[in-house]
Design an enzyme around this catalytic site. Structure first.
Site, mmCIF file in Angstrom:
data_model
loop_
_atom_site.group_PDB
_atom_site.id
_atom_site.type_symbol
_atom_site.label_atom_id
_atom_site.label_comp_id
_atom_site.label_asym_id
_atom_site.label_seq_id
_atom_site.Cartn_x
_atom_site.Cartn_y
_atom_site.Cartn_z
ATOM 1 N N MET A 128 8.706 5.995 4.902
ATOM 2 C CA MET A 128 8.917 4.561 4.667
ATOM 3 C C MET A 128 10.125 4.317 3.777
ATOM 4 O O MET A 128 10.856 3.337 3.954
ATOM 5 C CB MET A 128 7.663 3.917 4.072
ATOM 6 C CG MET A 128 6.477 3.883 5.018
ATOM 7 S SD MET A 128 6.853 3.193 6.652
ATOM 8 C CE MET A 128 7.439 1.564 6.230
ATOM 9 N N GLU A 129 10.365 5.214 2.840
ATOM 10 C CA GLU A 129 11.521 5.079 1.965
ATOM 11 C C GLU A 129 12.818 5.201 2.757
ATOM 12 O O GLU A 129 13.755 4.417 2.557
ATOM 13 C CB GLU A 129 11.456 6.120 0.840
ATOM 14 C CG GLU A 129 10.425 5.812 -0.221
ATOM 15 C CD GLU A 129 8.963 6.027 0.187
ATOM 16 O OE1 GLU A 129 8.078 5.606 -0.569
ATOM 17 O OE2 GLU A 129 8.703 6.608 1.266
ATOM 18 N N LEU A 150 0.790 -1.231 0.000
ATOM 19 C CA LEU A 150 0.000 0.000 0.000
ATOM 20 C C LEU A 150 0.823 1.282 0.000
ATOM 21 O O LEU A 150 0.267 2.371 0.132
ATOM 22 C CB LEU A 150 -1.015 0.005 1.145
ATOM 23 C CG LEU A 150 -1.912 -1.236 1.221
ATOM 24 C CD1 LEU A 150 -2.812 -1.170 2.438
ATOM 25 C CD2 LEU A 150 -2.718 -1.412 -0.050
ATOM 26 N N CYS A 151 2.153 1.185 -0.122
ATOM 27 C CA CYS A 151 2.976 2.391 -0.270
ATOM 28 C C CYS A 151 2.818 2.925 -1.683
ATOM 29 O O CYS A 151 2.749 2.164 -2.640
ATOM 30 C CB CYS A 151 4.455 2.081 -0.023
ATOM 31 S SG CYS A 151 4.974 2.295 1.665
ATOM 32 N N HIS A 152 2.772 4.236 -1.791
ATOM 33 C CA HIS A 152 2.675 4.875 -3.100
ATOM 34 C C HIS A 152 4.033 4.902 -3.786
ATOM 35 O O HIS A 152 5.070 4.954 -3.122
ATOM 36 C CB HIS A 152 2.177 6.324 -2.938
ATOM 37 C CG HIS A 152 0.773 6.415 -2.475
ATOM 38 N ND1 HIS A 152 0.431 6.398 -1.145
ATOM 39 C CD2 HIS A 152 -0.392 6.509 -3.162
ATOM 40 C CE1 HIS A 152 -0.883 6.491 -1.038
ATOM 41 N NE2 HIS A 152 -1.406 6.554 -2.240
ATOM 42 N N ASP A 209 25.075 -9.177 5.610
ATOM 43 C CA ASP A 209 25.305 -10.214 4.606
ATOM 44 C C ASP A 209 26.777 -10.303 4.219
ATOM 45 O O ASP A 209 27.327 -11.392 4.083
ATOM 46 C CB ASP A 209 24.443 -9.947 3.370
ATOM 47 C CG ASP A 209 24.637 -11.002 2.308
ATOM 48 O OD1 ASP A 209 24.515 -12.208 2.632
ATOM 49 O OD2 ASP A 209 24.918 -10.641 1.155
#
Length: 169
Positions: free
Chosen positions: A118-119, A80-82, A133
């Site tokens: 969010m980004e 649901l992120c744009h 990693d």
């Protein structure tokens, strides 16, 4: 459109079904967010990472690239992120010699109808995961810590700074 004061979840419609928030009526403004995180490396990994002595190569360059790629692809990772037209990403690393930790700071900027928090958070997480990693063959006890939003500006909700008692203007 729901506002935070509505006391409703913005990603649920009137029938309780998941939906993407409609931002079409919102004005485009300059949005910026800064997120941070850290990874405890420990006494084996810390000097190798800082000395550029890892067998897998330049972990900081790989982590910076992974962070940028994650920022650009957040809408594909978080439901649901744009899709947001990112205009700038900066990723900085700073070692904490006392704690044997690498601090990660991600700044994201866009001219958009919705924020870039969010980004920035996704970029910080991806950068930390890439460090893990590239170093896990040496020591798997590394710990990714405190990925959080530090600051955001732009948009209707105004500015936010971690630890501030009131919204900053």
């Amino acid at each position: 459109m729901n506002s935070p004061a509505d006391n409703r979840f913005t990603h649920l419609d009137a029938n309780g079904q998941v939906c993407m928030v409609d931002v079409s009526s919102k004005p485009e403004t300059v949005r910026q967010a800064i997120a941070e995180g850290s990874i405890f490396l420990g006494p084996k990994v810390f000097p190798l990472l800082l000395g550029g002595s890892l067998k897998k190569g330049d972990a900081l360059a790989a982590a910076r690239l992974a962070g940028i790629m994650a920022v650009k692809n957040t809408s594909q990772l978080i439901p649901l992120c744009h899709v947001i037209p990112i205009t700038a990403v900066e990723i900085d690393f700073s070692p904490d010699h006392q704690r044997l930790t690498l601090n990660i700071k991600v700044m994201v900027r866009a001219q958009a109808k919705t924020g870039v928090e969010m980004e920035a958070l996704t970029g910080a997480a991806a950068a930390a995961l890439t460090i893990y990693d590239m170093c896990k063959a040496i020591d798997r006890s590394m710990v990714i810590e405190k990925i959080r939003l530090v600051q955001k500006s732009g948009g209707k909700s105004g500015n936010y700074t971690l630890g501030a008692t009131a919204p900053s203007e």
